[in-house]
Structures are given as structure tokens and as C-alpha cells.
Design an enzyme around this catalytic site. Sequence first.
Site, short mmCIF file in Angstrom:
data_model
loop_
_atom_site.label_atom_id
_atom_site.label_comp_id
_atom_site.label_asym_id
_atom_site.label_seq_id
_atom_site.Cartn_x
_atom_site.Cartn_y
_atom_site.Cartn_z
N CYS A 197 1.16 0.64 13.62
CA CYS A 197 -0.30 0.60 13.79
C CYS A 197 -0.61 0.08 15.19
O CYS A 197 -1.34 -0.89 15.37
CB CYS A 197 -0.96 -0.25 12.71
N GLY B 81 0.81 -1.21 0.00
CA GLY B 81 0.00 0.00 0.00
C GLY B 81 0.84 1.26 0.00
O GLY B 81 0.61 2.18 -0.80
#
Length: 424
Positions: A357, A246
Site C-alpha cells: 500500500c 481482510g
Amino acid sequence: MNTRPTTATGLAARRTALRMLDACLRTGQPLDQAASAMAKGLEPSDRALAIAIAQEVLRWLPDLDLLIDSQTRLPLAEDAKARMVLRMALAQMLRLGTPPHAAIATALPLLDKGPRRLVHGVLGSLWRLQPKLADAPSLTHPVADRWTAAWGAEVVEAARTALAEPPPLDLTLADPAQTTKWTEELEGISLAPGHVRLSRGSAIEMLPGFADGDWWVQDLAASLPARLLGQGNGRSVADLCAAPGGKTMQLASQGWDVTALDKSSKRMERLSANLERTGLTAKSSINDVLNWQPEAPFDAVLLDAPCSATGTFRRHPDVLHRIGPKQIAELVELQAAMLDKAAEMVKPGGVLIYATCSLEPEEGEQQADAFLSRYGEFTKAAIDPKLLPESISPKDGYVRTLPGMLADKGGLDGFFIACLQRKD
């Protein structure tokens, strides 16, 4: 009550869900990995059902256990097979809309004769009581104590609310100039240039623009690290721990000369497939960050480091049950070593982006502060708020997203980002 356990359909999905939950809660295996290993031979509908059952059990586990314990004379062992089957049956009845007789009929064949009688009795009693779950799951796991200490009770309450449902679907566009076009065509909303948010449940491969590579799936929070680097204008960047790609695609679409690194050959195959679909280009290398020696330093380095991933609890509720102080401490040590290595790859005047994250300060603010204390040649870089979605702003030189942010628009994952510049 007609349970007919020997002729009930859907047993393959339930057996798989049971195995997945056992692997997750007993051995600490991530649910995604367990699903890849155990559900790959199922029909697509059975695979989706198995994953849905497992996820709902993990979202509502403390609440399901309270119901179970209310109907047993003696508490069942935490890892007892009967308890796990009861959790699954209740998750189907109370969260997935499965008729009680079908949930019971597919639960009993999973057990031996003795536990089967117990489970049948507990489910029958609860069925007659018609219990309901609260609007949001209880967050009584040890993680709640950590997050209360780090972020306060309000954030923990927001996490409970966010945990109740899987998150919406976020897309990153290859061309931000087409944001209005794709927002209208996909009937979504946009929270930043180059971003479109859709309601969950969309069949991704069937959506307009997927086959042509006009966008890719990426949580909005996960898109922020690459956004902070802005336009590359041909400058060089290393995307460390890059797969499935990504951030690599983001950087390539922003005009960076990208070198993507990851030690997993299987995950790098996905990165290559994503690049091919989108028509974007990047050099790739299958290597471990700690052992890799680039030919020359880079204008920028992006290290999205391995972490506890507790910020992704909305889509990966297993992290609430698998991750504890031991795992966090081990990851903190690995992150520090990777940061040390990444620092060597940055040119004078260049930028190092460190991201996780995670909702654990040890993997975020504390890790970045420790790095700056070790490396006097690095300092916090100025962060342009215009590169961030509205209502998200830098604080003390870092970017931190928390449960409750953008809640009225579907929320976002918990994330930490440090933008660190090497002095000339």
C-alpha cells in the site's frame, strides 16, 4: 476574551492529542500506535476528539504553520511545544468547528506561563483576522518531490485534493452474490462485485450485517490482491503478513484453503476474532515469514509486505511526515528478503501475489522488476481485467492505483500489485 483555562472542559482530549502528535512528529511513531497507547483510557468521545485533532493537524500542517509564522516576530522552533499547541488550536477552529474561545481555553493550560502568553497573543490576533484555509492542503513535504518525480504534477494535485478529507468506508462482502442486497440495505454504492462503499461517519458495529459477519471493513484497493487470485476451488494459499485478516477472509470466502501467517500474536488475535465473526475458516500460524518453513509448497502465495504505507495517506496522514528515504530503503531491503522467501513456497505453475500500500516505485514496480531479474523461473502472469473495478486496468503486467482514480466516487488508496507465476 473569556478563556478561563482552569475550568475549561475537554482538556484530557487535548493533552492526549498533544502527546500523540509529539510521538508521531518527534519520534516517528505511527499515529495509530500512539492512539492505542495514549488514548485507551479516555471516554470514547474524548478519544475520538483527540484522534480527530491530531489527524487534522497532520493533514494541514504546512498551512497551519504559515498562519502561525505570520503572527510571530521570530519563527518558533519546529518542535516547540507552543507551535504544536497553536497547530492544535487552529485545527480545531478552522477544521473541526470548535468555537475560538473554547479552542483557546483548552490550549492555554497545556503550556507554561511564558509560552502561554505567546500562544494567547497569536491566537487572539488570528481570531480577529478570521483566516481561512484553502480547499485542499499544501503538499510541501519532501514526499511531494518524490511523487512529482514518480507520477507527475497531476497526481500530486490529486493527492492534495484527496488529503483534504478522510476517505469513505469500504466494505467487502462475504458473498458477492449479495452485492445488490447490501448496497440497497446499507444505502451505499458498489464499485465492484462484493464491494459496498458508505459515507464516512457510520457506526460500524451498529450497521446491519456486522454482527452476522456478512461483511468486513477493507479499502477497495486493499481488496484487489485477493480478487486477482479468483476462485480457489479448494486449492492451497498462504497469506503472509495476514493480520488483521481482510485478505484471509477474502480468500476463504473465495474457496481457498488458507494458511494465514503473521508474527504478531496480538494482531493474530484480531484475525481469529474476525474469522469467528464471519464464520470463515483458515489455518493460522504465528511466525516470521523469514523464518517459516511450510510443510509443503502452495498453489498460491499472497505477500502483502510491510511497507511505507504512503498510499494510505488519506486515513493515515502521519505517513507524510514520518516516512523518508531512510525508512523506504530499509523497507525495500526487507521486502526483497520476504519475496525471496515467498518464492520458495510457490509450487511449479503456482502464483505469487506481491502487494504494497505504497506510492513509492521502489516498493512497487522496481521491487517486482528486481525480483523477476533474480528469478528466471517466474514471469508476469496474465491479469484478467474483469476481476478489477471499472476504470482500473493492468499496465505492463502490474496493477497500480494512484490518487485521482475514482475521485468522483470517493477515490481509493494508493496500491501496487504484481501477479507473478512460477513456470511449470
